[in-house]
Design a protein around this motif. Structure first.
Motif, PDB file in Angstrom:
ATOM      1  N   ASN A   1       0.786  -9.128 -10.693  1.00 63.83           N
ATOM      2  CA  ASN A   1       0.387  -7.720 -10.715  1.00 63.83           C
ATOM      3  C   ASN A   1      -0.842  -7.472 -11.582  1.00 63.83           C
ATOM      4  O   ASN A   1      -1.118  -6.329 -11.955  1.00 63.83           O
ATOM      5  CB  ASN A   1       1.548  -6.852 -11.233  1.00 63.83           C
ATOM      6  CG  ASN A   1       2.804  -7.024 -10.397  1.00 63.83           C
ATOM      7  OD1 ASN A   1       2.720  -7.253  -9.196  1.00 63.83           O
ATOM      8  ND2 ASN A   1       3.958  -6.913 -11.024  1.00 63.83           N
TER       9      ASN A   1
ATOM     10  N   GLU B   1      -4.121  -5.449  -3.059  1.00 63.01           N
ATOM     11  CA  GLU B   1      -2.978  -6.078  -3.718  1.00 63.01           C
ATOM     12  C   GLU B   1      -1.986  -5.024  -4.218  1.00 63.01           C
ATOM     13  O   GLU B   1      -0.763  -5.200  -4.095  1.00 63.01           O
ATOM     14  CB  GLU B   1      -3.455  -6.945  -4.895  1.00 63.01           C
ATOM     15  CG  GLU B   1      -4.338  -8.128  -4.504  1.00 63.01           C
ATOM     16  CD  GLU B   1      -3.549  -9.285  -3.900  1.00 63.01           C
ATOM     17  OE1 GLU B   1      -2.312  -9.174  -3.771  1.00 63.01           O
ATOM     18  OE2 GLU B   1      -4.183 -10.301  -3.551  1.00 63.01           O
TER      19      GLU B   1
ATOM     20  N   ARG C   1       1.757  -4.501  -2.600  1.00 68.11           N
ATOM     21  CA  ARG C   1       2.922  -4.565  -3.489  1.00 68.11           C
ATOM     22  C   ARG C   1       3.758  -3.288  -3.372  1.00 68.11           C
ATOM     23  O   ARG C   1       4.985  -3.333  -3.316  1.00 68.11           O
ATOM     24  CB  ARG C   1       2.447  -4.768  -4.924  1.00 68.11           C
ATOM     25  CG  ARG C   1       3.552  -5.055  -5.927  1.00 68.11           C
ATOM     26  CD  ARG C   1       2.961  -5.565  -7.235  1.00 68.11           C
ATOM     27  NE  ARG C   1       2.060  -4.601  -7.852  1.00 68.11           N
ATOM     28  CZ  ARG C   1       0.752  -4.750  -7.950  1.00 68.11           C
ATOM     29  NH1 ARG C   1       0.153  -5.821  -7.445  1.00 68.11           N
ATOM     30  NH2 ARG C   1      -0.010  -3.833  -8.543  1.00 68.11           N
TER      31      ARG C   1
END
Length: 328
Positions: free
Chosen positions: A130, A210, A214
């Protein structure tokens, strides 16, 4: 009684599991990032780049015509007017002029693009998937490397998109004439601008992608395997659109530098970004720096959706192959 004694022994606070030998999972220690090798990232990226750019090439042609000041026969900045003018002057083939150069450049450039991104992402993020900063930095590294490969063919592609058949007969004729008349440096006249444009573009793009991927996976983790394509396509489209709008002014400058002197376009004394911006501002004001933002967004949103879904599908294909070879 025996059962009770056994249960009591396992509930004993002094019980400790037997430690596994250090080589119990050797494949976990040495396995490459995402279970893939460097060459597999390159192939997946190459396929994704070719599919993306070939599918969206007509939209890119319209954008190039709109951004090239003084280009003929385009005189209007409207998407419909630009499209109608291209079709009227050259017909449907006019939308695909330069696609050969795109084919030669997109595959190798995207192979470098995604493989460098994956390697840098692994290096900078450590064990934290993350890490948005790592995604941004990795994207910048990827674009610096890939633009060095793609810029010459992008220059040829845009000149073919603007010029008529009398100017350049094809990819190799264009390369030969540019080398003869302007020298090798003409192929990299826009490299600095391209990097300055693509650096923030990829930083925004990869970070947004990303994060969205997620977030979408967290919404419905139980069905992520069934909706994998939808997740990648949605995240890619939103990331591509947002990054495209933000970097349109630099894309206009890049187009001007790559197409200077072609079909009536201005020729600049230097490749200075400031000089090009001043020329655009003098002619069209601030609106000139946003020319082509609509087709650019219309290009990058579906293009990113196609690219990411194709790339992730190719990665999944290689992961299955690797898993099968390991089990066998």
């Amino acid at each position: 009684m025996a059962t009770e004694a056994t249960t009591t022994n396992f509930q004993n606070s002094d019980f400790r599991p037997v430690p596994q030998p250090p080589d119990f999972h050797p494949e976990v220690i040495v396995s490459p990032h995402d279970g893939l090798h460097f060459w597999q990232f390159m192939i997946a990226g190459s396929v994704a780049g070719c599919v993306e750019h070939m599918a969206m090439f007509p939209v890119d042609t319209v954008k190039t015509h709109m951004q090239a000041l003084g280009s003929c026969p385009i005189k209007s900045v409207g998407v419909r007017h630009a499209l109608r003018s291209i079709l009227k002057s050259e017909g449907l083939p006019g939308l695909y002029r330069g696609i050969g150069a795109m084919g030669l450049g997109a595959g190798p450039a995207h192979a470098v693009y995604f493989s460098v991104y994956e390697v840098c992402k692994k290096y900078f993020s450590g064990e934290n998937p993350n890490n948005s900063a790592a995604h941004a930095v990795s994207g910048v590294c990827a674009t610096v490397a890939s633009d060095a490969v793609f810029t010459p063919m992008d220059t040829v592609k845009q000149r073919l998109q603007l010029g008529n058949s009398a100017a350049y007969r094809g990819v190799f004729d264009c390369v030969k004439k540019v080398l003869k008349e302007e020298g090798f440096g003409a192929f990299y006249a826009s490299y600095r601008t391209t990097v300055l444009m693509n650096a923030p573009y990829t930083a925004v793009h990869f970070t947004t992608y990303e994060a969205l991927k997620r977030g979408l996976i967290e919404i419905s983790p139980e069905s992520v395997s069934d909706e994998r394509v939808i997740v990648h396509a949605t995240a890619g489209a939103l990331a591509g659109a947002s990054a495209a709008v933000i970097t349109t002014p630099l894309d206009v400058v890049k187009t001007q530098l790559q197409c200077q002197g072609v079909c009536g376009c201005d020729r600049f004394k230097s490749s200075s970004i400031g000089d090009v911006v001043k020329t655009i501002m003098r002619k069209d004001g601030y609106n000139g720096l946003m020319r082509g933002w609509i087709p650019r967004t219309l290009f990058h949103a579906p293009a990113a959706a196609i690219c990411w879904s194709t790339y992730e599908a190719a990665k999944a294909f290689f992961q299955e192959i690797n898993a099968g070879s390991e089990s066998g």
